[in-house]
Design an enzyme around this catalytic site. Structure first.
Site, mmCIF file in Angstrom:
data_model
loop_
_atom_site.group_PDB
_atom_site.id
_atom_site.type_symbol
_atom_site.label_atom_id
_atom_site.label_comp_id
_atom_site.label_asym_id
_atom_site.label_seq_id
_atom_site.Cartn_x
_atom_site.Cartn_y
_atom_site.Cartn_z
ATOM 1 N N ARG A 101 0.833 -1.330 0.119
ATOM 2 C CA ARG A 101 -0.042 -0.020 0.142
ATOM 3 C C ARG A 101 0.690 1.242 -0.054
ATOM 4 O O ARG A 101 0.346 2.454 -0.286
ATOM 5 C CB ARG A 101 -0.887 -0.010 1.017
ATOM 6 C CG ARG A 101 -1.970 -1.000 1.107
ATOM 7 C CD ARG A 101 -2.742 -0.950 2.398
ATOM 8 N NE ARG A 101 -1.642 -1.610 3.409
ATOM 9 C CZ ARG A 101 -2.132 -1.736 4.689
ATOM 10 N NH1 ARG A 101 -3.353 -1.377 5.053
ATOM 11 N NH2 ARG A 101 -1.198 -2.090 5.718
ATOM 12 N N LYS A 111 16.042 -26.578 1.395
ATOM 13 C CA LYS A 111 17.583 -26.586 2.168
ATOM 14 C C LYS A 111 18.337 -27.759 1.460
ATOM 15 O O LYS A 111 17.670 -28.698 1.358
ATOM 16 C CB LYS A 111 17.555 -26.664 3.573
ATOM 17 C CG LYS A 111 16.853 -25.427 4.319
ATOM 18 C CD LYS A 111 17.122 -25.569 5.760
ATOM 19 C CE LYS A 111 16.681 -23.956 6.149
ATOM 20 N NZ LYS A 111 17.771 -23.059 6.218
ATOM 21 N N HIS A 160 7.032 -27.067 9.005
ATOM 22 C CA HIS A 160 8.421 -27.309 8.810
ATOM 23 C C HIS A 160 8.719 -28.756 9.428
ATOM 24 O O HIS A 160 9.202 -29.616 8.698
ATOM 25 C CB HIS A 160 9.348 -26.532 9.397
ATOM 26 C CG HIS A 160 9.224 -24.959 8.818
ATOM 27 N ND1 HIS A 160 8.987 -24.695 7.437
ATOM 28 C CD2 HIS A 160 9.069 -23.707 9.431
ATOM 29 C CE1 HIS A 160 8.853 -23.281 7.535
ATOM 30 N NE2 HIS A 160 9.007 -22.765 8.695
ATOM 31 N N LYS A 191 11.666 -21.060 21.025
ATOM 32 C CA LYS A 191 12.686 -19.856 20.953
ATOM 33 C C LYS A 191 13.380 -19.550 22.279
ATOM 34 O O LYS A 191 13.233 -20.107 23.053
ATOM 35 C CB LYS A 191 11.689 -18.531 20.613
ATOM 36 C CG LYS A 191 11.091 -18.869 19.183
ATOM 37 C CD LYS A 191 10.306 -17.417 18.968
ATOM 38 C CE LYS A 191 9.556 -17.296 17.655
ATOM 39 N NZ LYS A 191 10.773 -17.613 16.679
ATOM 40 N N ASP A 231 3.423 -22.469 14.335
ATOM 41 C CA ASP A 231 4.536 -21.854 13.509
ATOM 42 C C ASP A 231 5.394 -22.897 12.939
ATOM 43 O O ASP A 231 6.085 -22.555 12.084
ATOM 44 C CB ASP A 231 5.312 -20.676 14.236
ATOM 45 C CG ASP A 231 6.049 -19.954 13.739
ATOM 46 O OD1 ASP A 231 5.894 -19.236 12.634
ATOM 47 O OD2 ASP A 231 7.170 -19.664 14.139
ATOM 48 N N GLU A 281 15.846 -22.363 18.248
ATOM 49 C CA GLU A 281 16.300 -20.721 17.766
ATOM 50 C C GLU A 281 16.846 -20.083 19.112
ATOM 51 O O GLU A 281 16.395 -20.491 20.096
ATOM 52 C CB GLU A 281 15.157 -19.893 17.464
ATOM 53 C CG GLU A 281 14.509 -20.397 16.039
ATOM 54 C CD GLU A 281 13.424 -19.563 15.656
ATOM 55 O OE1 GLU A 281 13.534 -18.541 15.071
ATOM 56 O OE2 GLU A 281 12.167 -19.985 16.001
ATOM 57 N N ASP A 313 7.402 -24.033 1.709
ATOM 58 C CA ASP A 313 7.918 -24.396 3.014
ATOM 59 C C ASP A 313 9.535 -24.383 2.655
ATOM 60 O O ASP A 313 9.777 -25.449 2.210
ATOM 61 C CB ASP A 313 7.416 -25.963 3.430
ATOM 62 C CG ASP A 313 8.020 -26.151 4.792
ATOM 63 O OD1 ASP A 313 9.199 -25.831 5.267
ATOM 64 O OD2 ASP A 313 7.214 -26.653 5.630
ATOM 65 N N HIS A 314 9.920 -23.548 3.245
ATOM 66 C CA HIS A 314 11.596 -23.021 2.680
ATOM 67 C C HIS A 314 12.674 -24.103 3.170
ATOM 68 O O HIS A 314 13.366 -24.465 2.666
ATOM 69 C CB HIS A 314 12.094 -21.693 2.980
ATOM 70 C CG HIS A 314 11.977 -21.400 4.562
ATOM 71 N ND1 HIS A 314 11.146 -20.990 5.320
ATOM 72 C CD2 HIS A 314 13.216 -21.472 5.201
ATOM 73 C CE1 HIS A 314 11.701 -20.952 6.431
ATOM 74 N NE2 HIS A 314 12.669 -21.049 6.506
ATOM 75 N N LYS A 356 3.543 -19.487 4.222
ATOM 76 C CA LYS A 356 2.906 -20.044 5.499
ATOM 77 C C LYS A 356 2.686 -18.824 6.523
ATOM 78 O O LYS A 356 3.297 -17.903 6.384
ATOM 79 C CB LYS A 356 3.704 -21.205 6.281
ATOM 80 C CG LYS A 356 5.042 -20.176 6.993
ATOM 81 C CD LYS A 356 5.463 -20.999 8.118
ATOM 82 C CE LYS A 356 6.310 -20.175 9.073
ATOM 83 N NZ LYS A 356 6.906 -20.552 9.980
#
Ligand code: NAP
Length: 487
Positions: free
Chosen positions: A51, A179, A237, A336, A232, A213, A174-175, A145
């Site tokens: 936008r 890989k 994944h 996390k 998530d 992470e 789905d990255h 996602k």
């Protein structure tokens, strides 16, 4: 020797959400790297849409700033000549005529519409693309996602997108599947005679999949608090990784051959619901602690809502009810603010049936194949050998270590680089089919419902730790421990 990249046919790639975080951090850098490798035909156009009132020059200046850290300025300006911007609100009509005319000016180009916006906008965007006939010909849509937050909402999105783009045009990204290590898993399993005969419950003791992470939720708190770690990470994944480990050999790498096998795995997952979620799952939420040497706040403080009961950590024990995997636990763990940043799959083999070595030689350790997806992609096969040199027969557990960057002297392309060009090529092998997304939600839904019905808050864990102690107990109850390469 490195393979030379293959060029693709001329394309227009439109990024809805072109001013967003994903576009700046992942999508544009990936395209720039492919440009540097001469894979982008000069007539191809990359079009940012959002936008914000910008023109081409303003968008290029914004991207220049974001990309400057990773490239040489002369080539960057050349690349940016292929980048354009069109201001549009996905929910309003104005501007769409101009946009459609701009895209329609290159009717022979492959057209990729990358929806890097919140999923609430997917339906509006697709409807308008359909209205202008931009779904015709060599058009494809890429869905980021999360696709929904449960089975119903995923179905609503997929139904609405499906009214405009058919399944062959729809690429659910789905990255993790892009890989290098994940593709290497396919090659290790099916390109070597060594592993496949052992790849079953007779020889494999258990599998661990960890996606850890060190970062907290940062500026993505609003999104994350509605999602949580299961939605998530696990539903997409981690289940995709589990499928790649567990699937039967597909007859070829044809898209549906691979995806049919993954789907069978998802259908074979034993249900986790209110009856067993208490034994098979652990949810946690980080509190203040020390991560990577710095004091960091807890999740509630970072979010500005101390009452949130969203989980930032999940550990669970999954089982696949089929002949190959009966009785082999798949332990999944993600969170996390954990102790290290690491994503890996560790496949532990059964112990030898009988030891011929005396106690003085040391103990035998089970073989383990560890496929690391990040931070440094590579494969380690842990073996027992004799400690070299004199001093009697002493056993040592050592890895055959293949770090891809060291072994091949090349830096690994980011997963998005491969996946974006796969979309241009029209190859959906590494993308999720609709029935996979549905099967994954069908399995994850009852876990979410069980947690919600139990009314229990997630267990606290200190930032910088490996999660709640109940996660250690989950695996230790079975006489096993979490794999930690940093030990
Ligand atoms: P973001 O930084 O919030 O960006 C959202 C983008 O959408 C902005 O460009 C925004 O620009 C645009 N936008 C918002 N409303 C719009 C409207 N009505 N019409 C047109 N454009 C609109 O989000 P993000 O982090 O890039 O994430 C995008 C999607 O990818 C999300 O679904 C996210 O969950 C997913 N994802 C992100 C990551 C990541 O690392 N960031 C990783 C995996 C998946 P304007 O406000 O100017 O319109």
């Amino acid at each position: 020797m490195t393979a030379s990249p293959q060029t693709v046919e001329p394309f227009d790639l439109v990024i809805f959400g072109g001013t967003g975080d994903l576009a700046a951090r992942k999508l544009l850098p990936a395209l720039f790297h492919r440009f540097l490798d001469h894979q982008l035909p000069p007539s191809s156009r990359i079009v940012g849409v959002a936008r914000e009132a910008l023109d081409d020059a303003g968008y290029r200046a914004q991207l220049r700033e974001a990309l400057i850290a990773i490239c040489d300025a002369r080539q960057l300006d050349e690349f940016l000549q292929q980048v354009f911007y069109r201001p549009l609100d996905a929910r309003k009509d104005e501007g769409w005529d101009d946009f459609a005319a701009f895209i329609g000016a290159e009717p022979d180009h492959v057209r990729v519409f990358y929806l890097s916006t919140s999923p609430e906008l997917f339906v509006d965007i697709c409807k308008r693309l359909g209205h202008y006939g931009l779904n015709q010909g060599k058009s494809r849509v890429v869905l980021e996602k999360p696709i929904g937050r449960d089975l119903d909402s995923a179905n609503r999105i997929n139904d609405a997108v499906g009214q405009v783009f058919d399944e062959t045009q729809t690429f659910r990204i789905d990255h993790y599947l892009g890989k290098e290590t994940v593709q290497n898993l396919l090659v290790l399993r099916f390109g070597n005679a060594l592993f496949e005969p052992l790849w079953n419950s007779a020889h494999i003791d258990h599998v661990q999949i960890t996606v850890a992470e060190t970062l907290g939720v940062g500026h993505r708190g609003a999104y994350y608090d509605r999602a949580g770690a299961l939605r998530d990470m696990v539903q997409n994944h981690m289940l995709q990784l589990l499928c790649m480990v567990a699937m039967e050999p597909p007859s070829s790498l044809a898209p549906d051959a691979v995806r049919d096998e993954k789907l069978k795995v998802l259908h074979s997952l034993k249900p986790i619901d209110a009856g067993n979620a208490g034994q098979l799952t652990v949810r946690g939420q980080y509190r203040a602690g020390v991560a990577e040497g710095a004091s960091v706040p807890g999740y509630g403080e970072e979010l500005g809502n101390a009452k949130s009961d969203t989980e930032t950590f999940v550990a669970l024990k999954a089982e696949i009810g089929n002949w190959r995997w009966a009785g082999v636990p798949f332990y999944l763990r993600t969170g996390k603010r954990l102790a290290h940043r690491v994503s890996e799959i560790a496949v532990t083999f059964k112990p030898v049936p009988h030891s011929i070595f005396d106690a003085a030689s040391g103990s035998l350790t089970q073989n383990r194949l560890v496929l690391r997806l990040q931070p440094d992609e590579g494969v380690k096969l842990w073996l027992t050998i004799k400690h070299p040199g004199p001093g009697g027969l002493r056993l040592r557990h050592v890895p055959l270590d293949m770090s891809f960057a060291e072994a091949f002297g090349v830096s690994q392309p980011d997963a998005y680089e491969r996946l974006l060009l796969d979309v241009v090529r029209g190859n959906p092998t590494l993308f999720m089919r609709r029935d996979e997304v549905e099967a994954a939600w069908r399995w994850a839904g009852p876990i979410l419902a069980a947690w919600s019905d139990s009314g229990e808050a997630p267990r606290p864990y200190a930032a910088g730790s490996w999660g709640p102690s109940a996660s250690v107990a989950l695996i230790e109850r079975d006489g096993r421990t979490w794999h930690d390469d940093n030990e």
